[in-house]
Design a protein around this motif. Structure first.
Motif, mmCIF file in Angstrom:
data_model
loop_
_atom_site.group_PDB
_atom_site.id
_atom_site.type_symbol
_atom_site.label_atom_id
_atom_site.label_comp_id
_atom_site.label_asym_id
_atom_site.label_seq_id
_atom_site.Cartn_x
_atom_site.Cartn_y
_atom_site.Cartn_z
ATOM 1 N N PHE A 104 -13.593 -30.912 -15.190
ATOM 2 C CA PHE A 104 -13.746 -29.667 -14.442
ATOM 3 C C PHE A 104 -15.216 -29.360 -14.217
ATOM 4 O O PHE A 104 -15.580 -28.238 -13.922
ATOM 5 N N PHE B 190 -16.428 -22.005 -9.377
ATOM 6 C CA PHE B 190 -15.223 -22.697 -9.808
ATOM 7 C C PHE B 190 -14.269 -22.914 -8.636
ATOM 8 O O PHE B 190 -13.461 -23.838 -8.657
ATOM 9 N N LEU C 160 -5.164 -19.178 -0.841
ATOM 10 C CA LEU C 160 -5.214 -19.997 -2.048
ATOM 11 C C LEU C 160 -3.854 -20.037 -2.743
ATOM 12 O O LEU C 160 -3.482 -21.018 -3.364
ATOM 13 N N SER D 245 -18.937 -23.848 -17.043
ATOM 14 C CA SER D 245 -19.066 -22.399 -16.898
ATOM 15 C C SER D 245 -20.345 -21.904 -17.552
ATOM 16 O O SER D 245 -20.992 -20.981 -17.047
ATOM 17 N N ALA D 246 -20.731 -22.539 -18.657
ATOM 18 C CA ALA D 246 -21.988 -22.137 -19.297
ATOM 19 C C ALA D 246 -23.167 -22.394 -18.357
ATOM 20 O O ALA D 246 -24.061 -21.562 -18.227
ATOM 21 N N LEU E 53 -9.939 -30.449 -6.478
ATOM 22 C CA LEU E 53 -8.659 -30.875 -7.065
ATOM 23 C C LEU E 53 -7.574 -30.938 -6.003
ATOM 24 O O LEU E 53 -6.814 -31.913 -5.918
ATOM 25 N N LEU F 142 -14.925 -28.036 -18.765
ATOM 26 C CA LEU F 142 -14.717 -26.664 -18.272
ATOM 27 C C LEU F 142 -15.680 -25.700 -18.960
ATOM 28 O O LEU F 142 -16.332 -24.867 -18.308
ATOM 29 N N ALA F 143 -15.810 -25.851 -20.282
ATOM 30 C CA ALA F 143 -16.695 -24.948 -21.023
ATOM 31 C C ALA F 143 -18.147 -25.147 -20.601
ATOM 32 O O ALA F 143 -18.869 -24.183 -20.324
ATOM 33 N N VAL F 144 -18.574 -26.411 -20.533
ATOM 34 C CA VAL F 144 -19.975 -26.680 -20.197
ATOM 35 C C VAL F 144 -20.285 -26.210 -18.783
ATOM 36 O O VAL F 144 -21.311 -25.576 -18.535
ATOM 37 N N VAL G 132 -11.658 -26.093 -7.696
ATOM 38 C CA VAL G 132 -10.245 -26.023 -7.335
ATOM 39 C C VAL G 132 -10.025 -26.715 -5.984
ATOM 40 O O VAL G 132 -9.065 -27.475 -5.811
#
Lengths: 351, 343
Positions: free
Chosen positions: A68, A263, A325, A134-135, A270, A130-132, A267
């Motif tokens: 992600f 983000f 969406l 967003s950080a 994807l 995903l975490a990285v 999406v």
């Protein structure tokens, strides 16, 4: 020649070949076939997204790794170019340095994430990216002194690539200016990198990746170091995504969190991969074209439909242009269930 | 023929470190608290930060616990878990807005009753949604991680958009009930009342969950299912039903956590669940996928660390969580309390 250029991976379906050829011709001559600022913008966006989605497909479709953080890599390339153009002398040197630095940084970050998560289990990779990602997105908007924060950066690219530069009057009714050159930089950049990706997935390396996707335990038993292959695929994919970001930054002459890091773009990627077809590079082409065209024109269609059902409760809200969406999400879920091989897989089966 | 290997059993008592090993993660929470005390100059602000860190950790735990159990039991990774948080928050806040007569009254009992009703409504709504989600989205893709991630992500997008359709795209602001506003002063530190309530609720839920998992038959089946599902099925239990039950319970807990988180932030948006997912993933990974205790410790660590760092160096707050995750994965690659699996 063509077989060699496509690395022996032919479309394998007459209809698919025809569609791909039509897309190629439309993109190659976009400034002449579809004059106008908006359609040229759409064409450039399609070129960039084809490359971006193809690089993602290398990871997802060939490697079987869900990430992600692809917009993060995309953003690294875009911000690389933007920062280089802001702080260096105006010229092509800045573009090359920015794109190179962005790609290198993306590859290094991908390597580090891969080292930490792929070592344990591939499923960690999805969560950690995903975490990285967003950080990093938060960090970019906080470091407003360097990155312009939420407002993003406007910068100057070499004069030869701007509309102000003219090298002739008109050709086939199209003004010969730097904007045209800029488009062809984007087009050929994306085209060549796409062929490179095609080469990579059809090399022995790509075959091993596919074997790992099908059965990683067995691939390991046959003697391939699964983690090395997966990490390498991640790094290549990240670097190419960064280059796609660099092309986009050159085209837009602006970067901001919304265009390069949000983000929503993740999406979109994807959706494009799944709708086009995972595990084939041509799926990226079809997916990106369908999606970008739909994004630009479906919203208008939906607002017409929404106006048509005025008065019925709930329906206008469901069909309002902002809710597109929702429908794409439904399409996404359905296509994962029923057409896991996407449009391309369907066309190839139907031959 | 080679000689038989030498047989030399160790009769020595296990060393302190060996006996301490499994419990080391538990010690991390007090260690972080002490470090925070050393790093933060004033004791009263340390106390305030600790309470808010614990409150945040408890709420994260409530939201994350369902996800880790679902993974442990059925090897299903639910990227759409965050949407239950959003739905729970929206349902709960709608109930609170309807009950504004009760929340506006200055009586503590009436306020708590209103919150209780909101929480029950949210838990029922998200539990039902969880059941539908399991039926429609998750069931067809058992055993395929890649598809699970993609499909649950798609489910998240769809439900999130449906929230926007039903409640409108604007964020909703909500005031905490009358008697939970403001703070009490203890030892010179201002402790917000709501945070104390959140700590109490979180602790009660954790203890309740521990009791169910450790001391009841259904808990035994769930724990056995996490360790070795096939064996449990061979013994005649229908693990599928247990799994659906855990999925529904986990979704309801996420909805409950969503209401509490919404009241904590005093604003709710359709994206709040998606944003929380990031913290939840970090917690679930460092705790060890499938482990409820690990999840609890991880949540407290993340909550405390985030509050301390936000006080010392605000810009580093989100990075600190990533750093914590990296540090813990270097120490224990499977998470703090790895779940033994025969799968």
């Amino acid at each position: 020649m063509i077989v060699k250029l496509l690395s022996g991976d032919m479309p394998r379906s007459k209809l698919l070949s025809a569609i791909l050829l039509a897309i190629l011709i439309c993109l190659a001559f976009a400034p002449f076939i579809f004059p106008g600022v908006r359609s040229l913008d759409t064409a450039a966006r399609i070129c960039v997204f084809i490359l971006l989605v193809a690089s993602y497909d290398l990871m997802l479709g060939y490697g079987g790794i869900v990430s992600f953080a692809h917009t993060m890599f995309f953003g690294m390339g875009a911000y690389g170019v933007a920062l280089a153009c802001t702080y260096m002398e105006r010229g092509f040197g800045a573009l090359i340095v920015g794109a190179g630095a962005g790609a290198l940084l993306a590859a290094v970050v991908a390597f580090l994430i891969g080292l930490f998560s792929l070592r344990v289990r591939a499923i960690f990779f999805a969560m950690i990216t995903l975490a990285v990602a967003s950080a990093v997105a938060v960090l970019v908007s906080q470091l407003s002194g360097l990155t312009g924060g939420e407002d993003g950066l406007n910068y100057k690219i070499p004069r030869e690539l701007t509309p102000a530069f003219k090298f002739g009057s008109e050709f086939l009714g199209v003004k010969l200016n730097g904007k045209l050159l800029n488009y062809y930089v984007v087009f050929f950049g994306a085209f060549l990198l796409f062929l490179l990706l095609l080469r990579i997935v059809n090399s022995p390396f790509g075959r091993v990746l596919q074997a790992i996707r099908e059965n990683d335990f067995r691939a390991e038993a046959v003697g391939y170091r699964v983690i090395n292959y997966r990490t390498a695929a991640t790094c290549i994919s990240a670097a190419v995504a960064a280059l796609a970001g660099a092309l986009y930054a050159i085209w837009l002459r602006y970067v901001g969190p919304d265009t390069a890091l949000s983000f929503e773009i993740m999406v979109d990627i994807l959706l494009m991969v799944v709708i086009g077809g995972m595990g084939t590079m041509y799926g990226a082409v079809i997916g990106a074209v369908l999606f970008v065209v739909a994004q630009n024109y479906l919203q208008e269609l939906m607002s017409v439909a929404s106006a048509a059902v005025e008065g019925i409760p709930l329906l206008p809200d469901l069909l309002s242009a902002d809710r597109w969406l929702l429908w794409l999400g439904l399409l996404f879920v359905l296509s994962v269930y029923f057409f896991p091989s996407g449009v391309v897989g369907r066309l190839r089966q139907g031959k | 023929m080679s000689a038989a290997p030498k047989h030399a059993p160790t009769m020595a008592k296990a060393s302190v470190m060996e006996r301490l090993g499994p419990w080391l993660p538990m010690l991390l929470v007090p260690v972080i608290m002490v470090l925070g005390l050393l790093a933060i100059p004033s004791t009263s602000s340390w106390l305030t930060l600790t309470v808010s860190g614990l409150a945040m950790g408890m709420m994260i735990f409530i939201m994350a616990s369902g996800m880790t159990l679902v993974f442990g039991l059925m090897d299903v990774i639910n990227f759409g878990h965050g949407v239950f948080i959003s739905v729970g928050a929206f349902v709960g806040v709608s109930v609170l807005l309807v009950l504004s007569g009760m929340t506006g009254a200055p009586s503590l009992m009436l306020n708590l009753l209103a919150i209780l009703l909101a929480i029950i409504a949210a838990a029922i709504a998200t539990g039902a949604l969880g059941w539908a989600f399991e039926r429609v989205i998750v069931k067809p893709v058992y055993g395929a991680h890649l598809k699970q991630i993609l499909v649950t992500m798609g489910g998240l997008i769809v439900v999130e958009q449906l929230i926007v359709v039903l409640w409108g795209p604007e964020e909703i602001y909500i005031l905490r009930p009358e008697s939970l506003q403001g703070a009490v002063t203890f030892a010179g530190a201002a402790l917000e009342k709501y945070r104390l309530v959140a700590v109490a609720v979180g602790l009660a839920l954790f203890l309740g969950m521990r009791y169910v998992l450790r001391s009841t038959k259904i808990g035994l089946i769930v724990r056995a299912g996490v360790e070795n599902g096939e064996m449990v099925e061979a013994l005649g239990y229908r693990l599928r039903l247990v799994f659906v039950g855990v999925f529904v319970a986990g979704s309801a807990l996420a909805g409950l956590g969503g209401v509490m988180w919404g009241l904590y932030q005093e604003v709710i948006t359709a994206h709040m669940g998606q944003q929380m997912m990031i913290l939840i993933f970090i917690v679930v990974i460092i705790g060890g996928l499938g482990s409820v205790e690990g999840c609890f410790i991880g949540a407290l660590l993340v909550g405390l660390l985030q509050n301390y760092i936000a006080f010392i160096e605000p810009k580093a707050a989100l990075i600190s969580n990533i750093a914590l995750m990296v540090a813990i994965l270097m120490w224990r690659p499977q998470g703090m309390i790895p779940v033994v699996k025969a799968k």
